[in-house]
Design an enzyme around this catalytic site. Structure first.
Site, mmCIF file in Angstrom:
data_model
loop_
_atom_site.group_PDB
_atom_site.id
_atom_site.type_symbol
_atom_site.label_atom_id
_atom_site.label_comp_id
_atom_site.label_asym_id
_atom_site.label_seq_id
_atom_site.Cartn_x
_atom_site.Cartn_y
_atom_site.Cartn_z
ATOM 1 N N CYS A 98 -62.434 -89.373 -36.715
ATOM 2 C CA CYS A 98 -63.811 -89.663 -37.103
ATOM 3 C C CYS A 98 -64.492 -90.561 -36.055
ATOM 4 C CB CYS A 98 -63.836 -90.356 -38.451
ATOM 5 S SG CYS A 98 -63.130 -92.020 -38.418
ATOM 6 N N ALA A 104 -63.017 -93.958 -35.510
ATOM 7 C CA ALA A 104 -61.802 -93.901 -34.689
ATOM 8 C C ALA A 104 -62.170 -93.833 -33.210
ATOM 9 C CB ALA A 104 -60.953 -92.694 -35.074
ATOM 10 N N ARG A 131 -52.338 -96.731 -31.562
ATOM 11 C CA ARG A 131 -52.618 -95.882 -30.413
ATOM 12 C C ARG A 131 -51.781 -96.229 -29.184
ATOM 13 N NH1 ARG A 131 -57.412 -96.164 -27.137
ATOM 14 N NH2 ARG A 131 -57.926 -94.215 -26.081
ATOM 15 N N HIS A 149 -67.316 -92.138 -29.410
ATOM 16 C CA HIS A 149 -67.275 -92.489 -27.980
ATOM 17 C C HIS A 149 -68.687 -92.799 -27.487
ATOM 18 C CE1 HIS A 149 -63.722 -89.434 -27.717
ATOM 19 N NE2 HIS A 149 -63.291 -90.604 -28.132
HETATM 20 FE FE1 CFM Z 1 -60.000 -89.315 -23.566
HETATM 21 FE FE2 CFM Z 1 -58.294 -87.926 -24.590
HETATM 22 FE FE3 CFM Z 1 -59.880 -89.493 -26.055
HETATM 23 FE FE4 CFM Z 1 -57.973 -90.526 -24.439
HETATM 24 FE FE5 CFM Z 1 -56.231 -90.660 -26.521
HETATM 25 FE FE6 CFM Z 1 -56.624 -88.057 -26.632
HETATM 26 FE FE7 CFM Z 1 -58.151 -89.613 -28.075
HETATM 27 MO MO1 CFM Z 1 -55.634 -89.337 -28.690
HETATM 28 S S1 CFM Z 1 -57.906 -89.089 -22.918
HETATM 29 S S2 CFM Z 1 -59.993 -91.112 -24.792
HETATM 30 S S3 CFM Z 1 -56.325 -91.908 -24.744
HETATM 31 S S4 CFM Z 1 -60.313 -87.707 -24.985
HETATM 32 S S5 CFM Z 1 -54.821 -89.136 -26.581
HETATM 33 S S6 CFM Z 1 -56.904 -86.436 -25.096
HETATM 34 S S7 CFM Z 1 -57.303 -87.779 -28.610
HETATM 35 S S8 CFM Z 1 -56.846 -91.242 -28.445
HETATM 36 S S9 CFM Z 1 -60.258 -89.861 -28.186
#
Ligand code: CFM
Length: 538
Positions: free
Chosen positions: A58, A61, A92, A191
């Site tokens: 979500c 997160a 994480r 993000h």
């Molecule tokens: Fe970038 Fe990722 Fe992500 Fe990531 Fe991660 Fe991920 Fe993630 Mo899990 S590199 S930041 S450190 S998109 S592994 S493939 S899913 S936490 S939001």
């Protein structure tokens, strides 16, 4: 026999109601290039079909857990019921290392306003204020970040107003995030929200000049399993100064001063491209896409950074470091290839690793037969060239888009237009990302936001040697008798970045795809008689 990807696609779609099948047909794509070399179009960053079991998380997160969480000295407070805070606490594996024992490190703490019925009914701002005051009294941090969970948006608490007041009252930086879990279609929205607030409240708040010659920021490297430590070591040995990492092993002060760097190197394009873009617009810092996953990618990324600074001494040092590291890499590659050549992998993870880790498998001689992102956008699949044609739907429109202009006094283009043209002519792509699909094999399956039903069918049809995903998928995959490597948290392993990380990865995967352990394990229903006998006996 090799499965026909078109038949597989049809088979997956056959199970769905008409409307769902129509939508999924655009999200399940066979990677076949057109005559002009272009990859097919994929539908991405759209809502998951209700009823389907998705891998997604979500917005909370993505904001609290992913982008801001790895910064050790911003004190994070989750405004909401306790569950969101508790389940986002240290899961994480984003590591951090303070300079000395007296330095702040709040990552081991889990702070929440623990909203109760009373706050849901009468509002939670009072409790949030009290929580911030209490946290300040105990920790005296440089900055406090407040993260909104779903109910905050529903009841209308104004976390930003509270943050403003508390900032004034306490004399430290306090800022809030409207990252309610329901925002957008996945953690990707979180993000973007995190990027906006970081840029608005922190980046550029400390103008102390940096004297070093080759200064960069690493964007989108989160130090999972110690990856950032490996990269930091490499850069240091090359003589490249890391001003800030967004946000693995980072501090508040690094972000504040990050606009003093001369280049932004972007690892995970999905999670942080907004900061890269905004820093270029406001301060004139160009960005390039790098990839420190895989030995080849690491070498290429270091070379690109050196090429950008165009300095003979730096180039020589980079070459020196690469050659020092490559001996061991090649030796291990040679060793594991004997046992791994031709084995198959599937990668369904996140928004960048499904791409990056294919190169590591390729270095071992393994093939990726299917891959996809949980929450990538079309540019992460097809490359940024498609950006002008991406339709902005209602879900994306709900996420704020910051308007950024060049800073009146601090905008300083790092390279002249002539230099930029020269760099591009020499094969360096500025603010470019090619995406995952152009680097995938012809005929590989690309699936966006993989559903659990599809996971199980793919395992059945392809029987890959290894399936890469996360903790939610792991045990279902193993129960199907197939190895599962968690690519989010590395199953307690890692680091996998850089040359040292590549060697770790080769060894780990070699061990997994060549063990016979799963062939000895039989499910009770496979040995029906024994199972019934045992049941009767007990
Ligand atoms: Fe970038 Fe990722 Fe992500 Fe990531 Fe991660 Fe991920 Fe993630 Mo899990 S590199 S930041 S450190 S998109 S592994 S493939 S899913 S936490 S939001």
């Amino acid at each position: 026999m090799k499965p026909n990807p078109h038949t597989v696609k049809e088979e997956l779609l056959r199970a769905y109601p008409k409307k769902t099948a129509r939508k999924r047909a655009e999200q399940i794509v066979v990677n076949e290039r057109r005559e002009d070399g272009a990859v097919p179009q994929i539908k991405a960053n759209v809502r998951t079909t209700p009823g389907a079991i998705t891998q997604r998380g979500c917005a909370y997160a993505g904001c609290k857990g992913v982008v801001i969480g790895p910064t050790r000295d911003i004190l994070s407070i989750t405004h909401g019921p306790i569950g969101c805070g508790f389940y986002s606490w240290l899961t994480r594996r984003n590591q951090t290392r303070t300079e000395g024992p007296e330095d702040a490190n709040y990552m081991t703490y889990c702070l929440s306003t623990d909203m109760q019925d009373e706050q849901i009914v009468f509002g939670g701002e009072k409790k949030l204020r009290a929580a911030i005051e209490e946290a300040y009294r105990i920790f005296h941090p440089k900055a406090i970040a407040i993260f909104s969970t779903c109910p905050v948006g529903l009841i209308g608490d104004d976390v930003h107003a509270v943050a403003r007041d508390m900032k004034e009252q306490l004399g430290i930086n306090v800022f809030g995030f409207s990252c309610e879990g329901y925002k957008g279609v996945s953690q990707s929205a979180g993000h973007h929200i995190a990027n906006n607030q970081l840029f608005r409240h922190v980046v550029g708040t400390n103008d102390t000049p940096r004297p070093e010659k080759f200064k960069i920021n690493m964007l989108g490297e989160y130090n999972i399993g110690g990856d950032a430590f490996v990269i930091e070591d490499l850069l240091e040995r090359c003589g490249i100064t890391l001003v800030a990492t967004f946000s693995g092993n980072s501090t508040y002060d690094q972000f504040a001063n990050s606009h003093m760097a001369d280049l932004n190197a972007v690892m995970c394009h999905r999670s942080i491209n907004y900061v890269a873009e905004m820093m270029e617009k406001k301060f004139g810092i160009p960005w390039i896409k790098v990839n420190f996953v895989g030995a080849e990618g690491t070498a290429k990324s270091l070379r690109h950074i050196a090429q950008y600074f165009n300095d003979d001494e730096l180039t020589a040092r980079v070459e020196q470091v690469i050659s020092e590291e490559m001996t061991e890499v090649l030796k291990t590659q040679f060793e594991v290839r004997e046992r791994c050549q031709g084995k198959t992998a599937m990668l369904f993870v996140g928004g960048s690793r499904a791409h990056h880790y294919q190169t590591l498998f390729a270095e071992m001689g393994m093939k990726t037969v299917a891959a996809g992102y949980e929450f990538g956008h079309r540019d992460d699949y097809e490359g940024r060239r498609v950006l002008p044609t991406v339709k902005v739907d209602a879900d994306s429109r709900n996420i704020e888009e910051l308007h950024v202009d060049a800073d009146e006094t601090r905008y300083r283009p790092r390279k002249g237009p002539g230099e930029l043209v020269q760099l591009e002519a020499a094969g360096m792509e500025l603010r470019g990302y090619q995406g995952m699909m152009p680097e995938m094999e012809e005929g590989a399956l690309v699936i966006d936001d993989l559903y659990q039903f599809e996971t199980e069918r793919l395992l059945d049809i392809y029987k890959p040697d290894i399936f890469c995903a996360g903790i939610k998928e792991k045990y279902a995959v193993q129960k199907a008798g197939i190895q599962c490597k968690q690519l989010h948290n590395y199953d307690y392993g890692g680091p996998y970045a850089g040359f040292k990380g590549a060697i770790n990865f080769y060894r780990e995967i070699d061990r997994m795809v060549n063990t016979r352990i799963l062939s000895y394990a039989r499910a009770p229903w496979e040995t029906k008689e024994e199972f019934e006998e045992e049941a009767i006996a007990s």
